[in-house]
Design a protein around this motif. Structure first.
Motif, PDB file in Angstrom:
ATOM      1  N   LYS A 245       0.823  -1.201   0.000  1.00 59.68           N
ATOM      2  CA  LYS A 245       0.000   0.000   0.000  1.00 59.68           C
ATOM      3  C   LYS A 245       0.858   1.252   0.000  1.00 59.68           C
ATOM      4  O   LYS A 245       1.946   1.271   0.588  1.00 59.68           O
ATOM      5  CB  LYS A 245      -0.916   0.007   1.223  1.00 59.68           C
ATOM      6  CG  LYS A 245      -2.077  -0.964   1.143  1.00 59.68           C
ATOM      7  CD  LYS A 245      -3.007  -0.743   2.329  1.00 59.68           C
ATOM      8  CE  LYS A 245      -4.206  -1.658   2.267  1.00 59.68           C
ATOM      9  NZ  LYS A 245      -5.138  -1.429   3.395  1.00 59.68           N
ATOM     10  N   VAL A 246       0.356   2.272  -0.655  1.00 60.40           N
ATOM     11  CA  VAL A 246       1.008   3.583  -0.653  1.00 60.40           C
ATOM     12  C   VAL A 246      -0.013   4.617  -0.212  1.00 60.40           C
ATOM     13  O   VAL A 246      -1.230   4.408  -0.323  1.00 60.40           O
ATOM     14  CB  VAL A 246       1.570   3.937  -2.043  1.00 60.40           C
ATOM     15  CG1 VAL A 246       2.735   3.023  -2.398  1.00 60.40           C
ATOM     16  CG2 VAL A 246       0.486   3.833  -3.115  1.00 60.40           C
ATOM     17  N   ASP A 247       0.471   5.731   0.289  1.00 55.47           N
ATOM     18  CA  ASP A 247      -0.418   6.760   0.829  1.00 55.47           C
ATOM     19  C   ASP A 247       0.037   8.128   0.332  1.00 55.47           C
ATOM     20  O   ASP A 247       0.834   8.806   0.965  1.00 55.47           O
ATOM     21  CB  ASP A 247      -0.408   6.705   2.355  1.00 55.47           C
ATOM     22  CG  ASP A 247      -1.441   7.652   2.971  1.00 55.47           C
ATOM     23  OD1 ASP A 247      -2.329   8.118   2.227  1.00 55.47           O
ATOM     24  OD2 ASP A 247      -1.351   7.916   4.184  1.00 55.47           O
ATOM     25  N   GLY A 590       7.238   5.752  -8.387  1.00 60.53           N
ATOM     26  CA  GLY A 590       6.630   5.160  -7.214  1.00 60.53           C
ATOM     27  C   GLY A 590       6.761   6.024  -5.988  1.00 60.53           C
ATOM     28  O   GLY A 590       6.067   5.819  -4.982  1.00 60.53           O
ATOM     29  N   LYS A 591       7.608   7.015  -6.084  1.00 57.30           N
ATOM     30  CA  LYS A 591       7.819   7.949  -4.977  1.00 57.30           C
ATOM     31  C   LYS A 591       7.740   9.384  -5.464  1.00 57.30           C
ATOM     32  O   LYS A 591       7.056  10.224  -4.864  1.00 57.30           O
ATOM     33  CB  LYS A 591       9.169   7.701  -4.317  1.00 57.30           C
ATOM     34  CG  LYS A 591       9.442   8.579  -3.108  1.00 57.30           C
ATOM     35  CD  LYS A 591      10.810   8.282  -2.494  1.00 57.30           C
ATOM     36  CE  LYS A 591      11.104   9.164  -1.308  1.00 57.30           C
ATOM     37  NZ  LYS A 591      12.451   8.903  -0.725  1.00 57.30           N
ATOM     38  N   GLN A 628      -2.300   4.430  -5.941  1.00 59.60           N
ATOM     39  CA  GLN A 628      -2.745   4.219  -4.556  1.00 59.60           C
ATOM     40  C   GLN A 628      -3.997   3.337  -4.515  1.00 59.60           C
ATOM     41  O   GLN A 628      -4.083   2.395  -3.726  1.00 59.60           O
ATOM     42  CB  GLN A 628      -3.024   5.569  -3.887  1.00 59.60           C
ATOM     43  CG  GLN A 628      -3.487   5.449  -2.437  1.00 59.60           C
ATOM     44  CD  GLN A 628      -3.574   6.802  -1.748  1.00 59.60           C
ATOM     45  OE1 GLN A 628      -2.760   7.685  -1.995  1.00 59.60           O
ATOM     46  NE2 GLN A 628      -4.571   6.971  -0.872  1.00 59.60           N
ATOM     47  N   ASP A 629      -4.969   3.642  -5.370  1.00 60.38           N
ATOM     48  CA  ASP A 629      -6.213   2.880  -5.377  1.00 60.38           C
ATOM     49  C   ASP A 629      -5.976   1.450  -5.856  1.00 60.38           C
ATOM     50  O   ASP A 629      -6.594   0.502  -5.351  1.00 60.38           O
ATOM     51  CB  ASP A 629      -7.245   3.570  -6.265  1.00 60.38           C
ATOM     52  CG  ASP A 629      -8.644   3.033  -6.047  1.00 60.38           C
ATOM     53  OD1 ASP A 629      -9.147   3.139  -4.908  1.00 60.38           O
ATOM     54  OD2 ASP A 629      -9.233   2.474  -6.992  1.00 60.38           O
ATOM     55  N   TYR A 630      -5.091   1.288  -6.821  1.00 60.69           N
ATOM     56  CA  TYR A 630      -4.754  -0.030  -7.376  1.00 60.69           C
ATOM     57  C   TYR A 630      -4.263  -0.972  -6.283  1.00 60.69           C
ATOM     58  O   TYR A 630      -4.794  -2.067  -6.082  1.00 60.69           O
ATOM     59  CB  TYR A 630      -3.706   0.159  -8.468  1.00 60.69           C
ATOM     60  CG  TYR A 630      -3.108  -1.113  -9.022  1.00 60.69           C
ATOM     61  CD1 TYR A 630      -3.767  -1.833 -10.017  1.00 60.69           C
ATOM     62  CD2 TYR A 630      -1.878  -1.590  -8.584  1.00 60.69           C
ATOM     63  CE1 TYR A 630      -3.215  -2.997 -10.549  1.00 60.69           C
ATOM     64  CE2 TYR A 630      -1.319  -2.743  -9.100  1.00 60.69           C
ATOM     65  CZ  TYR A 630      -1.986  -3.444 -10.086  1.00 60.69           C
ATOM     66  OH  TYR A 630      -1.434  -4.588 -10.597  1.00 60.69           O
ATOM     67  N   PHE A 631      -3.259  -0.548  -5.548  1.00 57.75           N
ATOM     68  CA  PHE A 631      -2.688  -1.415  -4.523  1.00 57.75           C
ATOM     69  C   PHE A 631      -3.661  -1.613  -3.357  1.00 57.75           C
ATOM     70  O   PHE A 631      -3.751  -2.714  -2.792  1.00 57.75           O
ATOM     71  CB  PHE A 631      -1.360  -0.856  -4.024  1.00 57.75           C
ATOM     72  CG  PHE A 631      -0.238  -1.013  -5.008  1.00 57.75           C
ATOM     73  CD1 PHE A 631       0.166  -2.275  -5.417  1.00 57.75           C
ATOM     74  CD2 PHE A 631       0.413   0.082  -5.534  1.00 57.75           C
ATOM     75  CE1 PHE A 631       1.193  -2.449  -6.325  1.00 57.75           C
ATOM     76  CE2 PHE A 631       1.443  -0.067  -6.455  1.00 57.75           C
ATOM     77  CZ  PHE A 631       1.835  -1.337  -6.855  1.00 57.75           C
ATOM     78  N   ALA A 632      -4.401  -0.578  -2.998  1.00 59.40           N
ATOM     79  CA  ALA A 632      -5.340  -0.701  -1.884  1.00 59.40           C
ATOM     80  C   ALA A 632      -6.433  -1.722  -2.202  1.00 59.40           C
ATOM     81  O   ALA A 632      -6.759  -2.581  -1.369  1.00 59.40           O
ATOM     82  CB  ALA A 632      -5.952   0.661  -1.562  1.00 59.40           C
ATOM     83  N   ARG A 633      -7.010  -1.652  -3.388  1.00 55.91           N
ATOM     84  CA  ARG A 633      -8.092  -2.569  -3.739  1.00 55.91           C
ATOM     85  C   ARG A 633      -7.600  -4.008  -3.858  1.00 55.91           C
ATOM     86  O   ARG A 633      -8.305  -4.956  -3.471  1.00 55.91           O
ATOM     87  CB  ARG A 633      -8.763  -2.130  -5.038  1.00 55.91           C
ATOM     88  CG  ARG A 633      -9.624  -0.894  -4.873  1.00 55.91           C
ATOM     89  CD  ARG A 633     -10.355  -0.510  -6.136  1.00 55.91           C
ATOM     90  NE  ARG A 633     -11.198   0.650  -5.891  1.00 55.91           N
ATOM     91  CZ  ARG A 633     -12.434   0.589  -5.419  1.00 55.91           C
ATOM     92  NH1 ARG A 633     -12.977  -0.595  -5.159  1.00 55.91           N
ATOM     93  NH2 ARG A 633     -13.138   1.684  -5.217  1.00 55.91           N
ATOM     94  N   ILE A 634      -6.404  -4.181  -4.395  1.00 57.78           N
ATOM     95  CA  ILE A 634      -5.871  -5.539  -4.531  1.00 57.78           C
ATOM     96  C   ILE A 634      -5.535  -6.124  -3.161  1.00 57.78           C
ATOM     97  O   ILE A 634      -5.925  -7.264  -2.844  1.00 57.78           O
ATOM     98  CB  ILE A 634      -4.630  -5.526  -5.443  1.00 57.78           C
ATOM     99  CG1 ILE A 634      -5.052  -5.294  -6.906  1.00 57.78           C
ATOM    100  CG2 ILE A 634      -3.846  -6.840  -5.314  1.00 57.78           C
ATOM    101  CD1 ILE A 634      -3.906  -5.136  -7.859  1.00 57.78           C
TER     102      ILE A 634
END
Length: 640
Positions: A245-247, A590-591, A628-634
């Protein structure tokens, strides 16, 4: 007998042997550049030397890891380190791990042209599902014998140079105290140097080197692959996953910039059949209808049938893949889930409930089938198909006629296309059928009866592209006679790209350019739409066309009616995310945002990052919101 009070000679020999590793890594990097120079865009020999210099840092990490046992054994305070037996132990502890790692560099002399990135541990995840590994290796050996020759030849020279400097004469320890003091000093220096070598430096605030760090030293993203070496790329991805996850922003801001739920209410509900072709390696470059306005000198098309079909279809000549491997294409097209650094299907998270074309169409009474002429389970399609919930899987086993086996990947496309047609004839409507083709793939052979029938072109893949185009022709000729044909939506796309012939497609962004074609026999959708399009748009487009009347999870947009979501493309290449929308291309590591480029600057030649405007700032937020949404949903298992 020699005196070796401070073990100076041992240190010099250790340095010599490590120097050999650096020297041969330089030779491997040079071969990598020679084999792939048309893709790497190095402007001069001086620029290459600069990239090779920065590559020393990454070489050092790989060499130190693979030589760790050898280094420890070389500095141990053992009086008989110069004995023949001990030197033989040093030799094998040095040669075996180093040559095994070194050999992986030669994979990318060829494989780089297929994935446009250094090979990582993910390639072994792909091979895990292949039952014909021996055949694949043998074909690679035959077709690329020169690569094996380079690998074996340089390895022999490496061994020869290692043995050229011998260190087997006995030593006299004049003072044990001096010997132990020098050994302790040597041990500390070497250990500190080893830690610095594998981390990059000794700063507490600096994380160990990673693949993305190569981009710090380059002007063009593809130059990072010159800086890198394959052993490093493999070592740094063992046991690692980019699925974290990223924020970047709070939820209200994220909801403003990314929409993962769609609901189209333009078309009345209907249940036409859906036949979806995911065509192996069928880059947009090969299809003439998609290149009419590209102004490519001496352009040649290898797809006469698809070119003719395009005149009666809706085509998207500005479409892109969301990944660079076959399994990436399957998850992107069918489930609307792209793959970036690592394949979604190779992550720890694919075993969850996933809303997709399969689940949504099944809810409307569709029979769902996946056709792939390879050995069942190849590419991981059977496993992922089971997760998605396909009713039927038809592979080489179900085809049950090895006379049509191509000897490497699966059943030749022409007979397997006909097998799908005959199978569909026996089904009740409506049905959803996905066919993943196999023939337009290395080793680029066609059936013997068709040798010489298709233009040879300038690349080995060209004649197989012509053969698969012919398979399409035969399929549509025969299917047009079937009762289900008139009530069917046909979609043709590709999983990823492959060999490049024209400079326009060597540009980094265009290396993921694929065709998207939608054909209905009544031609209710027809024309050329030059808006940005991508594989993940196919899923919502189909549901829009059939008037699917419920909200559904999708990052893509309908290519037919969506007036809310702006056309965009997101994928991953050159170790960074690429986000295209409006007037610009965004590059994101990514950063941090590393570049903004004009939307037509597909080669990423002029970075506009110092000329930021409001549109650029908004696209930066959109790119970050998507990731962010991609990693959170997966990770949170919210793909249903």
């Amino acid at each position: 007998m020699i005196s070796n009070r401070f073990r100076l000679n041992e240190v010099l020999v250790l340095f010599y042997r490590l120097f050999l590793a650096f020297f041969f890594y330089f030779l491997a990097r040079t071969l990598f550049y020679v084999y792939n120079s048309d893709l790497l865009n190095v402007d001069s020999f001086g620029q290459y030397l600069s990239l090779a210099y920065h590559g020393l840092t990454f070489d050092r990490m790989a060499i130190f890891y693979m030589s760790s046992l050898f280094i420890i054994l070389s500095i141990l305070p053992i009086y008989k380190t110069t004995s023949k037996g001990y030197q033989k132990l040093l030799f094998w502890s040095y040669i075996i791990p180093n040559l095994l790692a070194y050999a992986t560099n030669f994979i990318d002399l060829i494989y780089y042209r297929f994935i446009y990135a250094r090979t990582t541990i993910a390639v072994f995840d792909s091979l895990e599902h292949e039952s014909n590994k021996g055949t694949l290796f043998f074909n690679f050996l035959i077709n690329y014998w020169h690569v094996f020759l380079w690998c074996i030849g340089l390895s022999i020279v490496w061994v020869f140079l290692y043995k050229k400097v011998k260190f087997t004469r006995p030593i006299t320890i004049e003072s044990k105290k001096s010997y132990w003091i020098s050994s302790i000093v040597l041990f500390v220096i070497v250990v500190v140097g080893f830690i610095a070598g594998v981390r990059g430096d000794l700063k507490k605030t600096t994380r160990p080197l990673n693949i993305i760090d190569a981009n710090r030293h380059v002007e063009k993203p593809e130059h990072a692959d010159v800086v890198l070496n394959t052993p490093f790329a493999i070592l740094r991805t063992i046991g690692k996953t980019s699925f974290k996850k990223v924020d970047f922003m709070d939820q209200p801001t994220l909801d403003k910039y990314v929409s993962a739920v769609k609901h189209y209410q333009t078309n009345e509900p209907s249940t036409p059949n859906i036949v979806l072709f995911i065509t192996e390696s069928y880059a947009r470059e090969y299809v003439g209808a998609f290149n009419k306005d590209m102004n490519i000198p001496n352009y040649q098309s290898y797809t006469p049938f698809i070119d003719s079909l395009s005149q009666h279809s809706l085509i998207f000549p500005n479409a892109f893949a969301n990944g660079y491997k076959s399994i990436h294409g399957v998850s992107s097209v069918i489930a609307g889930i792209p793959s970036f650094k690592d394949a979604f299907t190779s992550s720890p998270f694919p075993k969850q409930k996933i809303e997709s074309l399969v689940s949504t169409l099944k809810s409307k009474g569709y029979d769902t089938s996946f056709f792939h002429g390879a050995p069942n389970g190849s590419m991981g399609f059977l496993g992922f198909g089971n997760i998605l919930g396909y009713d039927h899987y038809y592979g080489k086993t179900e085809y049950d006629n090895d006379d049509d086996f191509d000897g490497t990947w699966g059943i030749w496309d022409e007979p397997f296309f006909q097998y799908m047609r005959k199978t569909l004839n026996e089904k009740e409507e409506p049905f959803f059928a996905t066919l993943f083709t196999v023939s337009s793939h290395e080793p680029f052979n066609v059936p013997k009866e068709y040798e010489g029938k298709f233009p040879k072109g300038n690349q080995p893949i060209h004649k197989t592209v012509g053969y698969t185009d012919y398979a399409f022709k035969r399929f549509f000729e025969e299917s047009s006679k079937e009762p289900w044909f008139e009530n069917t939506i046909f979609i043709i796309t590709a999983d990823h790209t492959n060999q490049i012939d024209y400079d326009e497609y060597r540009k980094l962004v265009n290396r993921t350019a694929v065709p998207i074609l939608i054909y209905t026999p009544d031609e209710r959708v027809k024309g050329v739409d030059k808006s940005l399009a991508q594989q993940i748009d196919i899923y919502p487009t189909v549901l829009d066309m059939i008037g699917y009347d419920k909200p559904f999870r999708s990052w893509g947009r309908s290519l037919i009616n969506d007036t809310i979501t702006k056309p965009f493309v997101v994928n991953y290449g050159g170790n960074e995310y690429t986000y295209q929308e409006g007037n610009y291309i965004v590059r994101f590591n990514g950063k941090d945002i590393t570049g903004f480029y004009d939307i037509n600057d597909k080669g990423l030649e002029r970075n506009l990052i110092n000329e930021k405007n409001e549109e650029m700032l908004e696209l930066e937020l959109k790119c970050k919101a998507f990731v962010q949404d991609y990693f959170a949903r997966i990770i949170d298992k919210k793909l249903d």
